[in-house]
Design an enzyme around this catalytic site. Structure first.
Site, PDB file in Angstrom:
ATOM      1  N   ASP A  92      15.303  -2.144   7.596  1.00 33.18           N
ATOM      2  CA  ASP A  92      15.321  -1.427   6.329  1.00 33.18           C
ATOM      3  C   ASP A  92      16.507  -0.479   6.227  1.00 33.18           C
ATOM      4  O   ASP A  92      17.038  -0.267   5.141  1.00 33.18           O
ATOM      5  CB  ASP A  92      14.009  -0.654   6.134  1.00 33.18           C
ATOM      6  CG  ASP A  92      12.955  -1.511   5.438  1.00 33.18           C
ATOM      7  OD1 ASP A  92      13.348  -2.410   4.661  1.00 33.18           O
ATOM      8  OD2 ASP A  92      11.758  -1.287   5.666  1.00 33.18           O
ATOM      9  N   GLU A 122      13.816   0.930  -0.412  1.00 31.94           N
ATOM     10  CA  GLU A 122      14.107   0.709   1.009  1.00 31.94           C
ATOM     11  C   GLU A 122      14.134   2.034   1.755  1.00 31.94           C
ATOM     12  O   GLU A 122      13.732   2.110   2.915  1.00 31.94           O
ATOM     13  CB  GLU A 122      15.433  -0.031   1.194  1.00 31.94           C
ATOM     14  CG  GLU A 122      15.482  -1.430   0.600  1.00 31.94           C
ATOM     15  CD  GLU A 122      14.480  -2.406   1.222  1.00 31.94           C
ATOM     16  OE1 GLU A 122      13.875  -2.091   2.263  1.00 31.94           O
ATOM     17  OE2 GLU A 122      14.290  -3.498   0.641  1.00 31.94           O
ATOM     18  N   HIS A 125      10.616   2.862   2.484  1.00 37.02           N
ATOM     19  CA  HIS A 125      10.084   2.057   3.588  1.00 37.02           C
ATOM     20  C   HIS A 125      10.534   2.641   4.915  1.00 37.02           C
ATOM     21  O   HIS A 125       9.760   2.801   5.845  1.00 37.02           O
ATOM     22  CB  HIS A 125      10.583   0.606   3.506  1.00 37.02           C
ATOM     23  CG  HIS A 125      10.175  -0.089   2.250  1.00 37.02           C
ATOM     24  ND1 HIS A 125      10.574  -1.361   1.927  1.00 37.02           N
ATOM     25  CD2 HIS A 125       9.383   0.310   1.212  1.00 37.02           C
ATOM     26  CE1 HIS A 125      10.058  -1.711   0.762  1.00 37.02           C
ATOM     27  NE2 HIS A 125       9.338  -0.711   0.303  1.00 37.02           N
ATOM     28  N   TYR A 129       8.089   4.194   8.125  1.00 40.01           N
ATOM     29  CA  TYR A 129       8.028   3.880   9.557  1.00 40.01           C
ATOM     30  C   TYR A 129       8.151   5.164  10.380  1.00 40.01           C
ATOM     31  O   TYR A 129       7.481   5.317  11.407  1.00 40.01           O
ATOM     32  CB  TYR A 129       9.135   2.886   9.945  1.00 40.01           C
ATOM     33  CG  TYR A 129       8.974   1.529   9.282  1.00 40.01           C
ATOM     34  CD1 TYR A 129       7.859   0.738   9.547  1.00 40.01           C
ATOM     35  CD2 TYR A 129       9.917   1.052   8.377  1.00 40.01           C
ATOM     36  CE1 TYR A 129       7.697  -0.494   8.931  1.00 40.01           C
ATOM     37  CE2 TYR A 129       9.763  -0.178   7.760  1.00 40.01           C
ATOM     38  CZ  TYR A 129       8.659  -0.947   8.033  1.00 40.01           C
ATOM     39  OH  TYR A 129       8.501  -2.159   7.421  1.00 40.01           O
ATOM     40  N   GLU A 223       8.847  -5.797  -1.064  1.00 40.02           N
ATOM     41  CA  GLU A 223       9.798  -6.784  -0.544  1.00 40.02           C
ATOM     42  C   GLU A 223       9.692  -8.118  -1.275  1.00 40.02           C
ATOM     43  O   GLU A 223      10.680  -8.807  -1.500  1.00 40.02           O
ATOM     44  CB  GLU A 223       9.587  -7.022   0.959  1.00 40.02           C
ATOM     45  CG  GLU A 223       9.865  -5.822   1.849  1.00 40.02           C
ATOM     46  CD  GLU A 223      11.292  -5.301   1.775  1.00 40.02           C
ATOM     47  OE1 GLU A 223      12.146  -5.941   1.123  1.00 40.02           O
ATOM     48  OE2 GLU A 223      11.557  -4.232   2.361  1.00 40.02           O
ATOM     49  N   HIS A 226      11.583  -7.736  -4.322  1.00 44.99           N
ATOM     50  CA  HIS A 226      13.027  -7.738  -4.078  1.00 44.99           C
ATOM     51  C   HIS A 226      13.516  -9.178  -3.887  1.00 44.99           C
ATOM     52  O   HIS A 226      14.553  -9.560  -4.417  1.00 44.99           O
ATOM     53  CB  HIS A 226      13.390  -6.924  -2.827  1.00 44.99           C
ATOM     54  CG  HIS A 226      12.999  -5.483  -2.914  1.00 44.99           C
ATOM     55  ND1 HIS A 226      13.182  -4.607  -1.880  1.00 44.99           N
ATOM     56  CD2 HIS A 226      12.431  -4.773  -3.909  1.00 44.99           C
ATOM     57  CE1 HIS A 226      12.735  -3.407  -2.242  1.00 44.99           C
ATOM     58  NE2 HIS A 226      12.270  -3.490  -3.476  1.00 44.99           N
TER      59      HIS A 226
END
Ligand code: FMN
Lengths: 349, 147
Positions: A92, A122, A125, A129, A223, A226
């Site tokens: 990412d 992104e 994302h 994490y 995703e 995307h």
């Protein structure tokens, strides 16, 4: 006809003498002003709105349950969890700057806007994490795990395919390289995430780490959209620039996605080998099924044998399941009809 | 006998499916009108014996905005005797695979003589051809029985 190896010029912010509605995705004339009511591909407005309606952030998800469960995972599960987490985070991390970079060369302002939204997602994302990691392990271990991801030869090999293409567009941003970048971006978002997704959804099947898999589910939904957008981008790019729509380039798509498929299988064999309940042969079939879908999204034929989805449990949770409280952008109509099925006297094919 | 295929498509998957269905019908001797959703205004459901509706799915398995009007037309017109089928394309990674087909199915079952439904994942492939064929057969045999 434009030369596909002629560098694209970085476009000026404003070109007042040009129209607002761009005359092309690349090398087009466009004022740089965006009026969503006057765009070349009106369906992009729907997609833009849909992407925005996805908005979510990691902090909305309370990690308490996962924090408690973490101690009950086996050492192997913990190890794989952390490795996959940092590996996905690394992927990412590449996407945010690449998407913003592409924006400089795309002449259609509506596409630029969508690339901006994708870059933003992104970034979310990437953060999620970090958020998961911060709930589970101390900073020292987080850093070790990132180093591990950076050094892992299999991870490096997979990333290299993408990096080479992204870098070569950086060096020389030609239409040809933009096309190649788009295909590699489909690999990254549409293939490379799935061994990781499989792992988290597998834990979820066992009612483990459900908060993490809720986040994974949000990520997968983004995703998927995307990959849908980038596929549209590729199709329009090829239609508008027939000189890119060549036998060699179609072959390039097949070869590049096939390479990603092989690398994803290799990665899965390595990272998932000690996970009981994920059949690696089955996962190989799954990756091929997945890649076939990517080919079809860009209007090509299946490359691998046609098969049913062998791992149907790898999919986005429903809104209800994610406890989505945000109202959808599109008005949700309440449906008044009872569910019917083939037992009511019609056929379901 | 008169048939219409009313459909919507953004990236071409559902329109490809609609065209296959039209061809299959033609082979069976029925020339169906192929009508994109934005031309729906021009027709009357009552003129037809068979109507096939084609839609992709969007947004948590919903019917796309441009199909709403068509959905409502079936609810308000008197089409009890109309034989219908619904087909669509979708992506099984979404929680409600071809959800829009299901929503049309439930409504058409109440308001029309629903004969058949068909779901295809993204672009129709070789093996879907046989299913399209069945879809048409089912519609045609239904009309034979029903009228
Ligand atoms: C934002 C978005 C949401 C979607 N939601 C669903 C869904 O809920 N269920 C489904 O089966 N497919 C869903 N899809 C997949 C599309 O229905 C699928 O790509 C379809 O084949 C598109 O048809 P078309 O090519 O005729 O436009 C979605 C796609 C996008 C981009």
């Amino acid at each position: 006809m434009s030369d596909i190896n002629q560098p694209l010029t970085k476009i000026k912010l404003l070109n007042p003498t040009y129209p607002n509605k761009a005359t092309g995705l690349i090398n087009g004339e466009s004022s740089g002003l965006l009026n969503w009511n006057d765009i070349a591909y009106p369906q992009m407005y729907d997609l833009y709105q849909t992407l925005l309606a996805n908005f979510w952030k990691a902090q909305e998800i309370n990690m308490q349950d996962d924090i408690k469960q973490w101690d009950y995972l086996t050492e192997t599960e913990k190890d794989i969890f952390l490795r996959i987490n940092t590996q996905l985070a690394s992927l990412d991390s590449l996407q945010t700057p690449t998407m913003t970079h592409v924006m400089d060369y795309v002449t259609d302002s509506s596409f630029k806007a969508i690339f901006a939204v994708i870059a933003q997602q992104e970034a979310v994302h990437n953060e999620s994490y970090s958020y998961i990691l911060s709930s589970l392990v101390p900073l020292r271990e987080q850093n070790q795990r990132f180093d591990q991801a950076k050094e892992d030869p299999i991870v490096r090999k997979r990333n290299q395919l993408i990096l080479d293409s992204y870098e070569s567009f950086r060096e020389n941003p030609t239409p040809q390289r933009l096309f190649e970048l788009a295909i590699n971006s489909i690999n990254l978002e549409g293939i490379y995430f799935y061994a990781g997704f499989a792992f988290f959804y597998h834990l979820a099947r066992q009612q483990k780490m459900l908060k993490t898999s809720t986040m994974i589910s949000y990520i997968q939904r983004d995703e998927m959209q995307h990959a849908y957008f980038v596929s549209q981008f590729v199709r329009i790019l090829l239609t508008e620039n027939p000189e890119l729509n060549t036998e060699e380039n179609i072959q390039f798509v097949y070869n590049t996605i096939d390479q990603a498929v092989q690398l994803e299988k290799e990665w899965a064999d390595y990272i998932l080998k000690d996970i009981e309940g994920i059949d690696l042969e089955e996962f190989h079939g799954y990756v091929e099924y997945l890649a076939n879908k990517r080919f079809r999204q860009i209007g090509l034929d299946n490359y691998y044998p046609e098969r049913e989805n062998p791992m149907q449990w790898i999919h986005v949770f429903s809104d209800e399941m994610m406890n989505e409280t945000k109202s959808d952008f599109f008005e949700q109509k309440s449906r008044t009809y009872t569910k019917v099925s083939s037992s009511n006297g019609f056929d379901e094919l | 006998m008169k048939a219409a295929i009313i459909y919507t498509s953004v990236t071409g998957n559902t329109s490809a499916l609609a065209e296959i269905i039209q061809e299959k019908m033609e082979v069976k001797g029925l020339a169906a009108d192929l009508i994109p959703a934005d031309e729906f205004q021009k027709i009357h459901l009552n003129e037809y014996d068979i109507v096939a509706v084609g839609t992709y799915s969007w947004d948590n398995g919903e019917i796309p905005l441009e199909m709403e009007e068509i959905y409502e037309a079936f609810e308000s017109a008197n089409v009890k005797g109309l034989t219908t089928g619904v087909f669509g394309t979708g992506d099984s990674f979404y929680p409600y695979y071809c959800g829009a087909v299901d929503l049309f199915r439930d409504m058409l079952y109440v308001h029309t003589n629903l004969a058949v439904t068909l779901k295809v994942e993204l672009t129709p492939q070789e093996e879907d051809l046989a299913r399209c064929e069945k879809f048409c057969d089912r519609l045609l045999s239904e009309v034979a029985v029903f009228s």
